[in-house]
Structure formats: C-alpha cells, structure tokens
Motif scaffolding. Structure first.
Motif, PDB file in Angstrom:
ATOM      1  N   VAL A 107       0.841  -1.348  -0.062  1.00  0.00           N
ATOM      2  CA  VAL A 107      -0.084  -0.219   0.067  1.00  0.00           C
ATOM      3  C   VAL A 107       0.914   1.283   0.006  1.00  0.00           C
ATOM      4  O   VAL A 107       0.509   2.227  -0.741  1.00  0.00           O
ATOM      5  N   THR A 111       0.698   3.235  -5.560  1.00  0.00           N
ATOM      6  CA  THR A 111      -0.594   4.128  -5.276  1.00  0.00           C
ATOM      7  C   THR A 111      -1.716   3.705  -5.597  1.00  0.00           C
ATOM      8  O   THR A 111      -2.828   3.833  -4.979  1.00  0.00           O
ATOM      9  N   VAL A 112      -1.749   2.669  -6.460  1.00  0.00           N
ATOM     10  CA  VAL A 112      -3.163   1.983  -7.043  1.00  0.00           C
ATOM     11  C   VAL A 112      -3.602   1.151  -5.875  1.00  0.00           C
ATOM     12  O   VAL A 112      -4.888   1.185  -5.397  1.00  0.00           O
ATOM     13  N   PHE A 113      -2.678   0.382  -5.216  1.00  0.00           N
ATOM     14  CA  PHE A 113      -3.024  -0.480  -4.118  1.00  0.00           C
ATOM     15  C   PHE A 113      -3.584   0.416  -2.760  1.00  0.00           C
ATOM     16  O   PHE A 113      -4.479   0.111  -2.137  1.00  0.00           O
ATOM     17  N   GLU A 114      -2.957   1.591  -2.826  1.00  0.00           N
ATOM     18  CA  GLU A 114      -3.295   2.345  -1.450  1.00  0.00           C
ATOM     19  C   GLU A 114      -4.956   2.810  -1.988  1.00  0.00           C
ATOM     20  O   GLU A 114      -5.514   3.096  -0.707  1.00  0.00           O
ATOM     21  N   LYS A 115      -5.021   3.240  -3.182  1.00  0.00           N
ATOM     22  CA  LYS A 115      -6.485   3.571  -3.411  1.00  0.00           C
ATOM     23  C   LYS A 115      -7.406   2.580  -3.223  1.00  0.00           C
ATOM     24  O   LYS A 115      -8.637   2.776  -2.711  1.00  0.00           O
ATOM     25  N   LEU A 116      -7.023   1.391  -3.433  1.00  0.00           N
ATOM     26  CA  LEU A 116      -7.967   0.076  -3.488  1.00  0.00           C
ATOM     27  C   LEU A 116      -8.265  -0.365  -2.043  1.00  0.00           C
ATOM     28  O   LEU A 116      -9.465  -0.652  -1.973  1.00  0.00           O
ATOM     29  N   MET A 117      -7.033  -0.473  -1.436  1.00  0.00           N
ATOM     30  CA  MET A 117      -7.179  -1.336  -0.104  1.00  0.00           C
ATOM     31  C   MET A 117      -7.143  -0.123   1.061  1.00  0.00           C
ATOM     32  O   MET A 117      -7.810  -0.863   2.087  1.00  0.00           O
ATOM     33  N   ASP A 118      -6.407   0.845   1.061  1.00  0.00           N
ATOM     34  CA  ASP A 118      -6.593   1.672   2.411  1.00  0.00           C
ATOM     35  C   ASP A 118      -7.759   2.197   2.858  1.00  0.00           C
ATOM     36  O   ASP A 118      -8.086   2.095   4.192  1.00  0.00           O
ATOM     37  N   LEU A 120     -10.669   0.701   3.048  1.00  0.00           N
ATOM     38  CA  LEU A 120     -11.163  -0.663   3.654  1.00  0.00           C
ATOM     39  C   LEU A 120     -10.371  -0.915   4.958  1.00  0.00           C
ATOM     40  O   LEU A 120     -11.083  -1.086   5.998  1.00  0.00           O
TER      41      LEU A 120
END
Length: 280
Positions: A107, A111-118, A120
């Motif tokens: 995350v 950046t993509v995973f930060e927007k997807l997972m953070d 939640l």
C-alpha cells in the motif's frame, strides 16, 4: 612479536571495556530514575492503606498484592499463566507484524493499491476490539486460534500505519538514485525504501506490542482456562481485588519489560543515525 601483538590487543580492548562500563552505568541510572515515581506511589499507597484512608476490601495494600503474587509463584500456578499469556501475545504479535509488513509495503509503495485497499483497512481499524470477539468465537470457537487472531488484529493496525507512513515519507532523491542504478521495483523496495522507513517501522512495532497486551485481555475472556486475563476474571467472580490488581500489576511489569526489549533493539538498529536521541 608476541609482546607487541598483546599490547595491540590490550589497546583495542581497553576502549571497548570503558564503553561497556559507560553504557552499563547509563542503563542502571535510567532504571533508577524510572523507578522513583513508581516507588513513591507504592509507598503512598501502602501508607494510605495501613492508616485506613483506603478501604482494604476495595484496594488492598501493595504488600498484600505482592504476597499474592509470591504465593502463586510458590504454588507453581503463576508461571503457567504467565507462559500462556506470553505465548499468545508472541504468536499474535508475529502474525500481525508479518501481515502488516506485507500489506503496508504494498500500500505504501503502489499508489493503486493505496486507493484500493487503504479505505477498507482504515474502516476496519475503527472497529472496537471487543466487537471482534463474538465473530471470532463463531468462526473459530474458543480455542487458541481465535485468541491469537484477535491479538494479531490489534497488533496489525499500528504497525501497518507506521509502515505506510514511513514508506511514503522516504526522501524522493533516494528513489531517484535507485532508478539511476537500474533497480527494479522490488530492489528499490528492499534496498532503499524499507531501510529508510525503518525508524517508523520500529515505532510501529512498539505501538503494536502495546496494543497486543491490551487485546490479550479481551482474548483471554473468550473462555480461557489459563493466562493473566483469566486471573482477572477469576478475581472478579470471586470478589478478590488483590488477585485482580496482582494480574494488572503483572501485565504492567511484563509489558514494560517487553517494550524495553524492543526499545533496546530500536536503539541498536538506529545507532547509525546522527539523531538527538543518540547524542544523549
């Protein structure tokens, strides 16, 4: 020749001995200073209990509580409770830290995973610890797995937050240096970003361990038959305030010792930093 080598050996070892003595003296002084306020509080508490300012059936004197701990230790029951709680905290701390390290690295770096997972993960972080208890009991029963999982959940969030914050706070110039040397994303993460975010990660470990000790109480309420949290429940059910406070005191002492261990690891790991703390 042998005499010269011996002289060189003594010359090298002498500064090391002085440095060791200096550190030992500093450590002893820190422990002495840190014990002043607790000692004053204990003496005040003892005196207030003996002269009747505090009712003994509500708040027993420190000597009675210490006697309770000594009696449990002599009977052999205390060590089983301490050992069980330490194992639960250790297992939960390890699992929570591993999960936080993996997810936090992903995350924090992508950046993509930060927007997807953070979003939640932050929503889950707001859920009180006791809210997980009935769910984990339904899923995993009242065995060790549910207890360790609850502790791991408590450890996860502060470690995760500090890793993400540490990675995102890494100096951009260091990343540029990695690109110049042709580092892949994995190499940049392993050789530059994780070492640079180490101070934040170590702070997260200490915070996570502190929450692990808090969560173990909730975990041991879930049908445990051993552990310091179990002693709290027994003390409550039998109206034994001395047993309840003895358990709380043991939590405080063992929690402090484990935190001191992590603090020592933190200090040694960051000894290369030219920081204010290292100069004191």
């Amino acid at each position: 020749m042998n005499g010269r080598s011996e002289s060189l050996k003594i010359a090298v070892e002498k500064p090391k001995t002085k440095e060791f003595k200096k550190r030992s003296t500093k450590l002893n002084l820190n422990w002495l200073l840190g014990g002043i306020i607790p000692l004053i509080l204990l003496i005040t508490w003892e005196v207030a209990g003996r002269i009747g300012l505090i009712e003994a059936h509500l708040l027993p004197t420190p000597t009675k509580i210490i006697n309770e701990i000594i009696n449990m230790g002599a009977a052999g029951t205390l060590w089983g409770h301490i050992g069980t709680t330490l194992l639960r905290v250790g297992a939960g701390f390890f699992l929570g830290t591993i999960a936080a390290l993996i997810l936090g690295s992903i995350v924090g770096y992508f950046t993509v995973f930060e927007k997807l997972m953070d979003p939640l993960i932050q929503a889950f972080r707001s859920i009180p610890s006791l809210a997980w208890v009935p769910l984990f009991i339904l899923w995993m029963g009242i065995g060790e797995s549910s207890k360790v999982t609850l502790i791991a959940v408590g450890v996860f969030f502060p470690v995760y937050l500090n890793i993400v914050s540490g990675i995102q706070g890494v100096d951009r110039k260091l990343i540029e240096v990695g690109k110049i040397y042709g580092f892949t994303s994995a190499q940049t993460l392993r050789k530059i970003i994780l070492p640079a975010s180490l101070p934040s990660f170590l702070v997260g470990l200490r915070s996570g361990l502190g929450l692990g000790w808090m969560f173990v109480v909730a975990a041991e309420i879930m049908g445990a038959s051993k552990g310091l949290g179990y002693l709290l429940v027994v003390g409550q059910n039998t109206y034994s305030p001395h047993l309840v406070i003895a358990s709380i005191l043991l939590f405080a002492v063992i929690g402090k010792l484990t935190d001191s261990l992590l603090k020592n690891i933190e200090k040694k790991s960051l000894s290369w930093q030219d920081s204010f703390s290292n100069q004191r």
